[in-house]
Write a protein that holds these residues in place. Sequence first.
Motif, mmCIF file in Angstrom:
data_model
loop_
_atom_site.group_PDB
_atom_site.id
_atom_site.type_symbol
_atom_site.label_atom_id
_atom_site.label_comp_id
_atom_site.label_asym_id
_atom_site.label_seq_id
_atom_site.Cartn_x
_atom_site.Cartn_y
_atom_site.Cartn_z
ATOM 1 N N ASN A 126 4.855 -1.184 2.481
ATOM 2 C CA ASN A 126 3.747 -0.939 1.537
ATOM 3 C C ASN A 126 2.398 -1.032 2.255
ATOM 4 O O ASN A 126 1.499 -0.225 2.031
ATOM 5 C CB ASN A 126 3.763 -1.967 0.400
ATOM 6 C CG ASN A 126 4.888 -1.754 -0.585
ATOM 7 O OD1 ASN A 126 5.564 -0.731 -0.549
ATOM 8 N ND2 ASN A 126 5.118 -2.714 -1.455
ATOM 9 N N ALA A 156 4.123 6.603 2.058
ATOM 10 C CA ALA A 156 3.864 6.326 0.637
ATOM 11 C C ALA A 156 4.775 7.180 -0.237
ATOM 12 O O ALA A 156 5.328 6.704 -1.242
ATOM 13 C CB ALA A 156 2.397 6.589 0.310
ATOM 14 N N SER A 199 1.830 1.902 4.427
ATOM 15 C CA SER A 199 1.660 3.151 3.664
ATOM 16 C C SER A 199 0.205 3.405 3.281
ATOM 17 O O SER A 199 -0.150 4.523 2.915
ATOM 18 C CB SER A 199 2.540 3.140 2.408
ATOM 19 O OG SER A 199 1.981 2.293 1.416
ATOM 20 N N VAL A 200 -0.631 2.392 3.372
ATOM 21 C CA VAL A 200 -2.058 2.562 3.058
ATOM 22 C C VAL A 200 -2.663 3.673 3.923
ATOM 23 O O VAL A 200 -3.502 4.447 3.473
ATOM 24 C CB VAL A 200 -2.818 1.226 3.268
ATOM 25 C CG1 VAL A 200 -4.322 1.438 3.227
ATOM 26 C CG2 VAL A 200 -2.396 0.214 2.217
ATOM 27 N N SER A 201 -2.197 3.747 5.160
ATOM 28 C CA SER A 201 -2.740 4.785 6.053
ATOM 29 C C SER A 201 -1.671 5.789 6.469
ATOM 30 O O SER A 201 -1.820 6.455 7.493
ATOM 31 C CB SER A 201 -3.359 4.131 7.292
ATOM 32 O OG SER A 201 -2.387 3.336 7.935
#
Length: 168
Positions: A129, A139, A132-134
């Motif tokens: 998680n 994501a 997945s921000v970048s």
Amino acid sequence: MDTKSVLIVMGSDSDFKKVEPAVRVLEELEVSCRMTVASAHRSPERAASIAKSARAEGVGVVIAAAGGAHHLGGAMAANTTLPVIALPIGIGTLGGLDSLLSAVQMPGGVPIASVGVDGAKNAALLAANILSVSDPALADRLDAQRQAQSAKVVKADARVQEALAQKS
Ligand code: RP5
């Protein structure tokens, strides 16, 4: 885009079986990970050195797995500003409560997150998680996994309803 990896550090090779599910989860999500052993108490220099070099080696998140007094997460966090997730391992007399409490009670200024005792899968998912921000593709894979999870719940409910209907 520069894809980051997950570094899993275990306090002992005896933790391996409980930590391995994290590797499976990360493999399924196509997140690259590396596993190594370093003890906060028995090899403190090694633990510090691993944490210090992690960012330059492309690591995005560190998972620190340890039983007993969980100082490994803190030892990692003391030497890197990468996010550190503690994975408390349930062993010995206190069955993991010792590890969990020592992981969540970090002194102010050196935070680590923690999953539950023996929560290897959640540690891996939380690491994914964060990455997945970048990483939009990651994501998407996480979204797909959540949808599959929800579909399983719906199927489970259908089975329960069918069983109840047969009894009535
Ligand atoms: C082992 O001691 C545990 O499961 C754990 O990972 C390890 C902790 O080692 P130290 O970092 O305290 O040396 O039995």
